[in-house]
Design a protein around this motif. Structure first.
Motif, PDB file in Angstrom:
ATOM      1  N   ARG A  78      -3.321   2.898   2.820  1.00 35.42           N
ATOM      2  CA  ARG A  78      -4.676   2.710   2.323  1.00 35.42           C
ATOM      3  C   ARG A  78      -4.836   2.578   0.822  1.00 35.42           C
ATOM      4  O   ARG A  78      -5.914   2.788   0.311  1.00 35.42           O
ATOM      5  CB  ARG A  78      -5.556   3.835   2.837  1.00 35.42           C
ATOM      6  CG  ARG A  78      -5.610   3.889   4.332  1.00 35.42           C
ATOM      7  CD  ARG A  78      -6.397   5.041   4.766  1.00 35.42           C
ATOM      8  NE  ARG A  78      -5.546   6.215   4.753  1.00 35.42           N
ATOM      9  CZ  ARG A  78      -5.867   7.365   5.265  1.00 35.42           C
ATOM     10  NH1 ARG A  78      -7.022   7.542   5.809  1.00 35.42           N
ATOM     11  NH2 ARG A  78      -5.042   8.373   5.228  1.00 35.42           N
ATOM     12  N   THR A  83      -5.138  -0.004  -1.590  1.00 32.12           N
ATOM     13  CA  THR A  83      -5.219  -1.445  -1.750  1.00 32.12           C
ATOM     14  C   THR A  83      -5.886  -1.858  -3.047  1.00 32.12           C
ATOM     15  O   THR A  83      -5.737  -2.986  -3.465  1.00 32.12           O
ATOM     16  CB  THR A  83      -5.983  -2.072  -0.571  1.00 32.12           C
ATOM     17  OG1 THR A  83      -7.284  -1.476  -0.474  1.00 32.12           O
ATOM     18  CG2 THR A  83      -5.234  -1.868   0.734  1.00 32.12           C
ATOM     19  N   TRP A  84      -6.623  -0.968  -3.691  1.00 36.27           N
ATOM     20  CA  TRP A  84      -7.354  -1.362  -4.879  1.00 36.27           C
ATOM     21  C   TRP A  84      -6.878  -0.703  -6.157  1.00 36.27           C
ATOM     22  O   TRP A  84      -6.533  -1.353  -7.112  1.00 36.27           O
ATOM     23  CB  TRP A  84      -8.850  -1.086  -4.726  1.00 36.27           C
ATOM     24  CG  TRP A  84      -9.502  -1.891  -3.661  1.00 36.27           C
ATOM     25  CD1 TRP A  84      -9.077  -3.093  -3.168  1.00 36.27           C
ATOM     26  CD2 TRP A  84     -10.669  -1.560  -2.951  1.00 36.27           C
ATOM     27  NE1 TRP A  84      -9.921  -3.513  -2.189  1.00 36.27           N
ATOM     28  CE2 TRP A  84     -10.917  -2.597  -2.026  1.00 36.27           C
ATOM     29  CE3 TRP A  84     -11.533  -0.489  -2.996  1.00 36.27           C
ATOM     30  CZ2 TRP A  84     -12.001  -2.594  -1.174  1.00 36.27           C
ATOM     31  CZ3 TRP A  84     -12.608  -0.487  -2.144  1.00 36.27           C
ATOM     32  CH2 TRP A  84     -12.838  -1.534  -1.241  1.00 36.27           C
ATOM     33  N   ARG A 139     -15.064   9.756   2.666  1.00 34.30           N
ATOM     34  CA  ARG A 139     -15.650   8.443   2.932  1.00 34.30           C
ATOM     35  C   ARG A 139     -17.020   8.302   2.262  1.00 34.30           C
ATOM     36  O   ARG A 139     -17.730   7.344   2.504  1.00 34.30           O
ATOM     37  CB  ARG A 139     -15.787   8.213   4.434  1.00 34.30           C
ATOM     38  CG  ARG A 139     -14.458   8.060   5.134  1.00 34.30           C
ATOM     39  CD  ARG A 139     -14.646   7.560   6.554  1.00 34.30           C
ATOM     40  NE  ARG A 139     -13.379   7.312   7.181  1.00 34.30           N
ATOM     41  CZ  ARG A 139     -12.698   6.177   7.068  1.00 34.30           C
ATOM     42  NH1 ARG A 139     -13.165   5.200   6.342  1.00 34.30           N
ATOM     43  NH2 ARG A 139     -11.541   6.018   7.681  1.00 34.30           N
ATOM     44  N   ASP A 160       0.822  -1.208   0.000  1.00 39.40           N
ATOM     45  CA  ASP A 160       0.000   0.000   0.000  1.00 39.40           C
ATOM     46  C   ASP A 160       0.861   1.266   0.000  1.00 39.40           C
ATOM     47  O   ASP A 160       0.442   2.329   0.417  1.00 39.40           O
ATOM     48  CB  ASP A 160      -0.999   0.009   1.161  1.00 39.40           C
ATOM     49  CG  ASP A 160      -0.337   0.100   2.519  1.00 39.40           C
ATOM     50  OD1 ASP A 160       0.907  -0.026   2.599  1.00 39.40           O
ATOM     51  OD2 ASP A 160      -1.054   0.300   3.506  1.00 39.40           O
ATOM     52  N   ARG A 171     -21.396   5.382  -0.114  1.00 39.91           N
ATOM     53  CA  ARG A 171     -21.101   4.452   0.975  1.00 39.91           C
ATOM     54  C   ARG A 171     -22.244   4.450   1.989  1.00 39.91           C
ATOM     55  O   ARG A 171     -22.584   3.425   2.552  1.00 39.91           O
ATOM     56  CB  ARG A 171     -19.794   4.845   1.657  1.00 39.91           C
ATOM     57  CG  ARG A 171     -19.354   3.878   2.732  1.00 39.91           C
ATOM     58  CD  ARG A 171     -18.063   4.307   3.394  1.00 39.91           C
ATOM     59  NE  ARG A 171     -16.974   4.529   2.496  1.00 39.91           N
ATOM     60  CZ  ARG A 171     -15.985   3.666   2.254  1.00 39.91           C
ATOM     61  NH1 ARG A 171     -15.967   2.510   2.864  1.00 39.91           N
ATOM     62  NH2 ARG A 171     -15.028   3.971   1.410  1.00 39.91           N
ATOM     63  N   ALA A 229     -18.113   4.415  -1.978  1.00 37.03           N
ATOM     64  CA  ALA A 229     -17.705   3.029  -1.750  1.00 37.03           C
ATOM     65  C   ALA A 229     -17.169   2.447  -3.052  1.00 37.03           C
ATOM     66  O   ALA A 229     -17.580   2.847  -4.134  1.00 37.03           O
ATOM     67  CB  ALA A 229     -18.890   2.203  -1.259  1.00 37.03           C
ATOM     68  N   GLY A 280      -8.950   2.580  -1.674  1.00 38.10           N
ATOM     69  CA  GLY A 280      -8.645   1.441  -0.813  1.00 38.10           C
ATOM     70  C   GLY A 280      -9.805   1.115   0.084  1.00 38.10           C
ATOM     71  O   GLY A 280     -10.937   1.493  -0.185  1.00 38.10           O
ATOM     72  N   GLU A 281      -9.519   0.421   1.165  1.00 40.89           N
ATOM     73  CA  GLU A 281     -10.575   0.042   2.099  1.00 40.89           C
ATOM     74  C   GLU A 281     -11.041   1.219   2.941  1.00 40.89           C
ATOM     75  O   GLU A 281     -12.153   1.239   3.416  1.00 40.89           O
ATOM     76  CB  GLU A 281     -10.089  -1.090   2.995  1.00 40.89           C
ATOM     77  CG  GLU A 281      -9.899  -2.376   2.227  1.00 40.89           C
ATOM     78  CD  GLU A 281      -9.422  -3.503   3.104  1.00 40.89           C
ATOM     79  OE1 GLU A 281      -9.479  -3.377   4.343  1.00 40.89           O
ATOM     80  OE2 GLU A 281      -8.991  -4.502   2.548  1.00 40.89           O
TER      81      GLU A 281
END
Length: 139
Positions: free
Chosen positions: A29, A31-32, A64, A11, A82, A67, A45-46
């Protein structure tokens, strides 16, 4: 961003110049996915969506509200809300890419699990039935 190379290991995102010199490095953060638009690097990320200045690595804003992996329409960062406000019904949320403020929300078809872009179209994805993927082109 001519001459900028971005790499990701685990990350950690690192920016390199054309000569192979490290410009900056940032943990956390990612991760994607990551996407670069107009000198802003959006890290997915998450946790929250994190936006940084691609030239300096300086953090610009976090949100935030979205999502999954958001998409850009040229004016907004778009994604599945989200935290939907309409009684839990899925919503599309649009963020200002400059500062992350929420610009607007719009209802999505029931069952929408994600939104994606395909060919110049924004598409709602319903993965409710494992044997049958439902896609709805949004207007």
């Amino acid at each position: 961003m001519p001459g900028l190379l971005l790499t990701r290991v685990d990350d950690r995102v690192t920016a390199w110049d054309a000569a192979g010199e490290e410009l900056w490095s940032r943990d956390g953060r990612v991760t994607w996915n990551a996407f670069l638009v107009a000198g802003r690097l959006h890290l997915v990320g998450e946790g929250p969506l994190v936006t940084i200045d691609a030239r300096t690595g300086e953090g610009l804003w976090e949100s935030r509200a979205v999502a999954g992996t958001p998409v850009l329409d040229g004016r907004h960062v778009l994604g599945l809300a989200r935290f939907p406000s309409a009684g839990g019904r899925p919503e599309l949320v649009a963020l200002d890419p400059a500062d992350g403020t929420e610009m607007w929300r719009s209802p999505l078809p029931d069952g929408t699990d994600d939104v994606t872009a395909s060919g110049h179209m924004l598409v709602a994805v319903d993965l409710t039935d494992r044997d049958d993927l439902t896609l709805t082109v949004l207007r």
